[in-house]
Scaffold this active site. Structure first.
Site, PDB file in Angstrom:
ATOM      1  N   ASP A  71       0.675  -1.484  -0.180  1.00  0.00           N
ATOM      2  CA  ASP A  71      -0.025  -0.009   0.005  1.00  0.00           C
ATOM      3  C   ASP A  71       1.031   1.152  -0.200  1.00  0.00           C
ATOM      4  OD1 ASP A  71       1.248  -0.487   2.647  1.00  0.00           O
ATOM      5  OD2 ASP A  71      -0.909  -0.935   3.649  1.00  0.00           O
ATOM      6  N   ASN A 140      -7.710  -2.947  14.674  1.00  0.00           N
ATOM      7  CA  ASN A 140      -9.142  -2.440  14.112  1.00  0.00           C
ATOM      8  C   ASN A 140      -8.805  -3.834  13.659  1.00  0.00           C
ATOM      9  OD1 ASN A 140      -7.892  -1.930  11.915  1.00  0.00           O
ATOM     10  ND2 ASN A 140      -9.250  -0.057  11.369  1.00  0.00           N
ATOM     11  N   HIS A 142      -7.596  -4.443  10.065  1.00  0.00           N
ATOM     12  CA  HIS A 142      -7.007  -4.815   8.886  1.00  0.00           C
ATOM     13  C   HIS A 142      -6.339  -5.287   8.517  1.00  0.00           C
ATOM     14  CE1 HIS A 142      -4.773  -0.849   9.066  1.00  0.00           C
ATOM     15  NE2 HIS A 142      -3.998  -1.580   9.551  1.00  0.00           N
ATOM     16  N   GLU A 147      -9.829  -1.615   5.731  1.00  0.00           N
ATOM     17  CA  GLU A 147     -10.136  -1.445   6.821  1.00  0.00           C
ATOM     18  C   GLU A 147     -12.142  -2.720   6.962  1.00  0.00           C
ATOM     19  OE1 GLU A 147      -8.481  -0.142   9.194  1.00  0.00           O
ATOM     20  OE2 GLU A 147      -8.139   2.063   8.628  1.00  0.00           O
TER      21      GLU A 147
HETATM   22  P1  PGA Z   1       2.493  -1.622  12.619  1.00  0.00           P
HETATM   23  O1  PGA Z   1       0.913  -1.468  12.598  1.00  0.00           O
HETATM   24  O2  PGA Z   1       3.319  -2.488  11.940  1.00  0.00           O
HETATM   25  O3  PGA Z   1       2.640  -0.403  12.109  1.00  0.00           O
HETATM   26  O4  PGA Z   1       2.131  -1.381  14.297  1.00  0.00           O
HETATM   27  C1  PGA Z   1       0.508  -2.939  11.407  1.00  0.00           C
HETATM   28  C2  PGA Z   1      -0.919  -2.761   9.646  1.00  0.00           C
HETATM   29  O5  PGA Z   1      -1.256  -1.488  10.836  1.00  0.00           O
HETATM   30  O6  PGA Z   1       0.031  -3.006   9.256  1.00  0.00           O
END
Ligand code: PGA
Length: 257
Positions: A71, A140, A142, A147
């Site tokens: 992404d 959450n 995702h 999301e």
């Molecule tokens: P993070 O993000 O590794 O910074 O916790 C992971 C994600 O949101 O997929």
């Protein structure tokens, strides 16, 4: 839960990173022209450090490999320090022998973003699909920027970020106002087509999302739960991220010391 999901629990985040990096290194040694799917965020930083060390020690080469990132923020160009292209350059690509033209990250500043999403899908196909995909997970549930509520068949597209994600990611920005509200992300359908997936999660703030993804029926309240519908998927967790798993789930995990 599908019993085809392998779960590994590491004593700490460093051990989890080492385990994931070793698997990536082995896959590269086995197939130097491998197509890797890569992730950004706090979680994979340790994995990339390990891979850089293995490269510097002469154990692995990325010369023939191709990478696709999950992404990118809409509106942030490659030189923006918070863009995911910049993250990948500074955390991995600038330190290894990968060819510049072999690293792909979705384009967040394209004038025709829908076309560039379709091109990204085609590009992945043209390299024969992703062999090994690294994933994180949001608080959450995702995966990439898909999301809760996202279509389990979705393809690369532009999405709105939730308040939870904007707030979680604001730690990387000067202020929450600077966090983009939209991103380009591979869809859940795109991700599920990877031949092998390793989801990595560390920290207590991920424990709830991990328990929901691995226990109960797959559903769009937890995009990560769709991963349990397929084969060849491994969750690599530290003890904190695994701390909300139920007894039966814990009993079938593999421990990494
Ligand atoms: P993070 O993000 O590794 O910074 O916790 C992971 C994600 O949101 O997929």
């Amino acid at each position: 839960m599908s019993h085809s999901v392998e779960i590994r629990i590491a004593s700490d985040a460093d051990t989890a990173s080492k385990n994931v990096a070793e698997e990536f290194a082995k896959a590269l040694q086995l197939k130097p022209s491998i197509v890797l799917g890569l992730a950004t965020g706090g979680t994979p930083v340790g994995v990339y450090q390990q891979l850089v060390s293995l490269y510097q020690a002469g154990k692995i080469s990325f010369q023939q490999c191709t990478t696709f990132n999950l992404d990118e923020y809409v509106g942030l160009g490659p030189d923006h320090p918070q863009s995911y292209r910049y993250f990948m350059q500074t955390n991995l690509f600038d330190h290894i022998d990968i060819a510049a033209g072999q690293t792909f990250v979705p384009d967040g500043v394209s004038n025709s973003i829908q076309d560039s999403c379709a091109d990204y899908e085609e590009k992945i196909q043209s390299f024969g699909g992703i062999d090994l995909q690294l994933l994180g997970i949001g608080e959450n549930g995702h995966i990439a920027f898909n999301e809760p509520g996202s279509d389990s068949n979705g393809r690369t597209n532009v999405v709105d970020l939730t308040e939870n994600t904007i707030s979680a990611n604001s730690r990387f920005f000067e202020s929450i106002e600077e966090v983009p509200r939209q991103a380009v992300t591979m869809g859940i359908g795109t991700i599920l087509e990877s031949k092998r997936i390793i989801l990595m999660a560390t920290g207590r703030n991920k424990a709830e999302a991990i328990a929901r993804a691995l226990e109960g029926e797959p559903g769009d309240d937890s995009p990560a739960s769709f991963l349990t519908t397929r084969e060849n998927i491994t969750f690599v967790l530290d003890q904190d991220a695994a701390s909300r798993l139920s007894g039966p789930t814990i009993r079938r995990t593999k421990e990494i010391l």
